[in-house]
Design an enzyme around this catalytic site. Structure first.
Site, mmCIF file in Angstrom:
data_model
loop_
_atom_site.group_PDB
_atom_site.id
_atom_site.type_symbol
_atom_site.label_atom_id
_atom_site.label_comp_id
_atom_site.label_asym_id
_atom_site.label_seq_id
_atom_site.Cartn_x
_atom_site.Cartn_y
_atom_site.Cartn_z
ATOM 1 C CB CYS A 57 -0.929 -0.029 1.219
ATOM 2 S SG CYS A 57 -2.111 1.338 1.227
ATOM 3 C CB CYS A 58 3.821 2.304 2.018
ATOM 4 S SG CYS A 58 3.187 2.612 3.679
ATOM 5 C CB CYS A 118 -2.273 7.257 5.690
ATOM 6 S SG CYS A 118 -1.438 7.507 4.120
ATOM 7 C CB CYS A 156 -1.230 3.944 8.803
ATOM 8 S SG CYS A 156 -1.912 2.811 7.583
ATOM 9 C CB CYS A 208 6.112 4.914 4.527
ATOM 10 S SG CYS A 208 7.103 6.351 4.190
HETATM 11 S S1 SF4 Z 1 0.458 4.767 5.579
HETATM 12 FE FE1 SF4 Z 1 -1.204 3.226 5.531
HETATM 13 S S2 SF4 Z 1 -2.829 4.017 4.136
HETATM 14 FE FE2 SF4 Z 1 -0.937 5.254 3.857
HETATM 15 S S3 SF4 Z 1 0.054 4.351 2.136
HETATM 16 FE FE3 SF4 Z 1 0.962 3.361 3.949
HETATM 17 S S4 SF4 Z 1 -0.291 1.547 4.414
HETATM 18 FE FE4 SF4 Z 1 -1.413 2.826 2.919
#
Ligand code: SF4
Length: 257
Positions: free
Chosen positions: A121-122, A204, A207, A232
């Site tokens: 996701c990151c 985010c 998170c 991240c």
């Molecule tokens: S911080 Fe969380 S929502 Fe944001 S990109 Fe990373 S995993 Fe995804």
């Protein structure tokens, strides 16, 4: 620039940046040949840097990664900061194909289920957009500080980023959080209201949580992962970073960049 040249240049800059203040550091970077990009998360450290760039009208591009999962307070602060300093903060968004591929494989909030999914996701929402934000840059300015976490304790002023082929400059490496807060107050710099609600480090929304008194500054980031080195992927070397590709996500876990 070759790897050797990058490393030599970074070492020289690291020495030069030690003896000057923040404004001097930024002015020096702005005067170097080649494009400089500052990527801001709108956190308190980054607001100090944006204020210095905007107030002095320095020739440094200011960019942010609009992940699509930011707090409303953070999004509002982008506009407010632009108005306050009369500058443009370039927004870099994730590709919809990457988000769709992530959601198909892990579920939209699948980042809670595994480190692999969280890195994917990151990768989609941050690391790939960062690559676009840094296109053509020779210098990448960040707000990393040595006091933010154990794995940032050795943060230099300047370092060669061989993966990205540029020099990363951490202009606040030697600042502590008390100095940051005092500077913000003295200069009336707008900051994210979440800081006052127990969020020293803000990423985010899904998170990030508030921390308890005495917890490390970044304890509220990806708090469910029991790993002191969690990051991240923006500020870790290639081998430690996992970046998804929209075309490969549904079939394989992800690819290392
Ligand atoms: S911080 Fe969380 S929502 Fe944001 S990109 Fe990373 S995993 Fe995804």
């Amino acid at each position: 620039m070759t790897s050797d040249t990058l490393e030599n240049r970074a070492a020289a800059l690291n020495a030069q940046l030690q003896g000057i203040d923040l404004r001097g550091r930024l002015a020096m970077i702005a005067g170097l040949e080649g494009k400089s990009v500052f990527t801001t998360s709108l956190g308190i450290e980054d607001q100090v840097i944006t204020a210095a760039i905007g107030s002095a009208r320095l020739d440094i591009e200011v960019s942010t990664l609009e992940t699509g999962r930011l707090f409303n307070e953070t999004v509002a602060l982008i506009d407010k900061t632009e108005e306050t300093y009369g500058l443009l903060i370039k927004r870099f968004y994730p590709e919809q194909d990457d988000i769709d591929a992530f959601a198909a494989k892990y579920g939209l909030n699948g980042f809670y289920d595994s480190i692999e999914a969280r890195h994917a996701c990151c990768g989609a929402r941050k690391v790939k957009p960062l690559a676009r934000a840094l296109e053509g840059a020779r210098f990448w300015i960040t707000g990393l500080r040595r006091g933010q976490s154990g794995n940032r304790a050795e943060t230099p002023f300047a370092e060669a980023d061989l993966d990205r082929g540029l020099i990363k400059i951490n202009v606040l490496a030697d600042w502590d959080i008390e100095a940051i807060r005092a500077h913000v107050e003295a200069e009336a710099i707008p900051v994210n209201p979440l800081h006052a609600r127990g969020y020293p480090s803000i990423g985010c929304e899904p998170c990030t949580r508030a921390i308890k008194p005495g917890e490390p500054e970044r304890a509220g980031r990806w708090w469910w992962e029991n790993d002191e080195t969690r990051e991240c992927g923006l500020h870790v070397p290639e081998a430690a970073s996992v970046i998804p590709q929209a075309t490969s996500l549904p079939l394989s876990s992800s690819i290392a960049r």
